[in-house]
Design an enzyme around this catalytic site. Sequence first.
Site, PDB file in Angstrom:
ATOM      1  N   CYS A   1       0.843  -1.199   0.000  1.00  0.00           N
ATOM      2  CA  CYS A   1       0.000   0.000   0.000  1.00  0.00           C
ATOM      3  C   CYS A   1       0.884   1.258   0.000  1.00  0.00           C
ATOM      4  O   CYS A   1       1.465   1.593  -1.026  1.00  0.00           O
ATOM      5  CB  CYS A   1      -0.971  -0.028   1.168  1.00  0.00           C
ATOM      6  SG  CYS A   1      -2.436   0.956   0.848  1.00  0.00           S
TER       7      CYS A   1
ATOM      8  N   HIS B   1      -3.440  -4.742   0.448  1.00  0.00           N
ATOM      9  CA  HIS B   1      -2.834  -5.325   1.659  1.00  0.00           C
ATOM     10  C   HIS B   1      -2.880  -6.851   1.606  1.00  0.00           C
ATOM     11  O   HIS B   1      -3.795  -7.464   2.156  1.00  0.00           O
ATOM     12  CB  HIS B   1      -3.584  -4.845   2.906  1.00  0.00           C
ATOM     13  CG  HIS B   1      -3.375  -3.399   3.210  1.00  0.00           C
ATOM     14  ND1 HIS B   1      -2.299  -2.944   3.921  1.00  0.00           N
ATOM     15  CD2 HIS B   1      -4.101  -2.303   2.878  1.00  0.00           C
ATOM     16  CE1 HIS B   1      -2.359  -1.628   4.029  1.00  0.00           C
ATOM     17  NE2 HIS B   1      -3.449  -1.207   3.408  1.00  0.00           N
TER      18      HIS B   1
ATOM     19  N   GLU C   1      -1.260  -8.861   3.238  1.00  0.00           N
ATOM     20  CA  GLU C   1      -1.055  -9.467   4.568  1.00  0.00           C
ATOM     21  C   GLU C   1      -2.378  -9.927   5.196  1.00  0.00           C
ATOM     22  O   GLU C   1      -2.384 -10.789   6.061  1.00  0.00           O
ATOM     23  CB  GLU C   1      -0.321  -8.497   5.501  1.00  0.00           C
ATOM     24  CG  GLU C   1      -1.079  -7.248   5.937  1.00  0.00           C
ATOM     25  CD  GLU C   1      -0.924  -6.068   4.987  1.00  0.00           C
ATOM     26  OE1 GLU C   1      -0.620  -6.300   3.797  1.00  0.00           O
ATOM     27  OE2 GLU C   1      -1.116  -4.914   5.431  1.00  0.00           O
TER      28      GLU C   1
HETATM   29  N1  GLN Z   1      -1.844   6.843   3.025  1.00  0.00           N
HETATM   30  C1  GLN Z   1      -1.941   6.128   1.806  1.00  0.00           C
HETATM   31  C2  GLN Z   1      -3.293   6.315   1.148  1.00  0.00           C
HETATM   32  O1  GLN Z   1      -4.245   6.679   1.777  1.00  0.00           O
HETATM   33  C3  GLN Z   1      -1.659   4.650   2.013  1.00  0.00           C
HETATM   34  C4  GLN Z   1      -2.616   3.976   2.920  1.00  0.00           C
HETATM   35  C5  GLN Z   1      -2.164   2.624   3.388  1.00  0.00           C
HETATM   36  O2  GLN Z   1      -0.994   2.298   3.329  1.00  0.00           O
HETATM   37  N2  GLN Z   1      -3.085   1.831   3.894  1.00  0.00           N
HETATM   38  O3  GLN Z   1      -3.446   6.060  -0.029  1.00  0.00           O
END
Ligand code: GLN
Length: 541
Positions: free
Chosen positions: A381, A507, A509
Amino acid sequence: MKYIFVTGGVVSSLGKGLTAASLGTLLENRGLKVALQKFDPYLNVDPGTMNPYQHGEVYVLDDGAETDLDLGHYERFTNVQLTRLNNLTSGQVYQTVLNNEREGKYLGKTVQVIPHVTDEIKKRMHVLAEHSGADVIITEIGGTTGDIEGLPFLEAIREFALEVGYNNAIFVHVTYVPFIKAAGELKSKPTQQSVAKLREIGIAPHIVVCRCERPLDKELRQKISIFCNVPFEAVVEEKDVDHTIYEVPLMLQRERMDDLVCSLLHLDLPPAKMGHWQEIIRKLIAPQHRVRIGVVGKYIELQDAYKSVYEAISHGGIANDCGVEIQRVDSEDIEREGAEKYLKGLGGILVPGGFGERGIEGKIQAARYARENLVPYLGLCLGMQIATIEFARNVLKLAKAHSTEFDPNTPHPVIAMLDSQTKVTKKGGTMRLGAQACQLVVGTKTAQLYGAFVVKERHRHRYEFNNAYRERFLKADFVFSGQTPDGKLVEIIELPKHPFFIGCQFHPEFRSKPHQPHPLFKGFIAAAHAYTRQKPVEPRL
Ligand code: GLN
């Protein structure tokens, strides 16, 4: 339908969630269809707006629900399909009750905690029972017995058990038995008092699970049995595990907790087959190989902030018969003292998700270090966004390239907010959330790892790769190995000339289990292992 309620006493952080999940593992392996549910007494509607210092990781489900991290344990330990129905907070309960009141559903009545709030809680249990099609539902009540805010939930489960009958519902109380050094013994008093507190509310536990650092001897078990009013065999020892949390189901099985649960609930089932689970533990405890992975984040000192990430890394280790030592690196340390000092000698570098500006430059330096030194890199992400920004600045020479999250005036917004997100003003549940399809590009390392054309992965973010820069990146051998099926959003990036440099906008994970390690983590650890075995190579890129 059978119900098991898990409460906790004495202190928080006892691992009620792990206990509930482990019991789920055992019952599932005895042939039951299990559902797991968590009730959280706080007033937030969901944990999505809390920071990791308050709450630890926010665990995202397929349907986009932002939930408590214990649901991560439920999914990793069992095959349950969790949805937003599986996590209920006081905030949700009160929101529903107050909406009902405004709609006139209680017309003429005084709206009260009992019965209106408690009825709403009980209703949620019935809804889950109907939707899950499970044989048994394990419900964990967050918080500690004695907390004022937990009372409506305890009252609701007391009433519920009465309604469905004690052949169908049991209470398991997880408590703490401290070892007092000066006295040289384990003490049962806190356990007695927290059970007394429960009984005051009308709940008499059927099983008392004792978390302890040292084994309970017979005398202490007898004492707890008498004072807590449970049979001797219902005093279950849950000692701190030696190596891994995945030992807990086997520990509870040795204590015959699942036998007891089955007999209390009148379930006649063969013993749980746990051979595969033992093999997982063998690989965790006595692996053939070893690697060291650096996780570069800003909540490094917090055990729970990147819980699923740490778990998924260990699953990648299981898949490669590789013990993984995780080195937590604070990205602000890198900012102060450079990447080399903290990252040299690691087998792989992982940058997890995150929000906010603090520590961002350190993460960018970490991605650069991984790219230039050919160290395997996995970006999750924010970690993908970081890799993109780094590449833009240092390879494409787009000075001051950034994400508009951190620099709204950057001349090169390589990561930017989606149009649909710019109009959103509310903070709760408004990100791009939940499982969405991602189409993989044939011939890429990512597609090879997945062995699939289309995968579904869970999202939680507002910002995306900015398509205005696609061409420039492509020309520099930056590969977009996954995108949404309509081709509009970049989901995965990789560097083909690097042994392993992958970033994903989702994600992964959240989809990894010890017995089903996620392909990206499996590949990452394999690459880290290969990298560790070879002599460090000269920078090429
Ligand atoms: N802050 C980033 C976004 O909002 C990544 C978010 C995250 O890593 N979950 O796109």
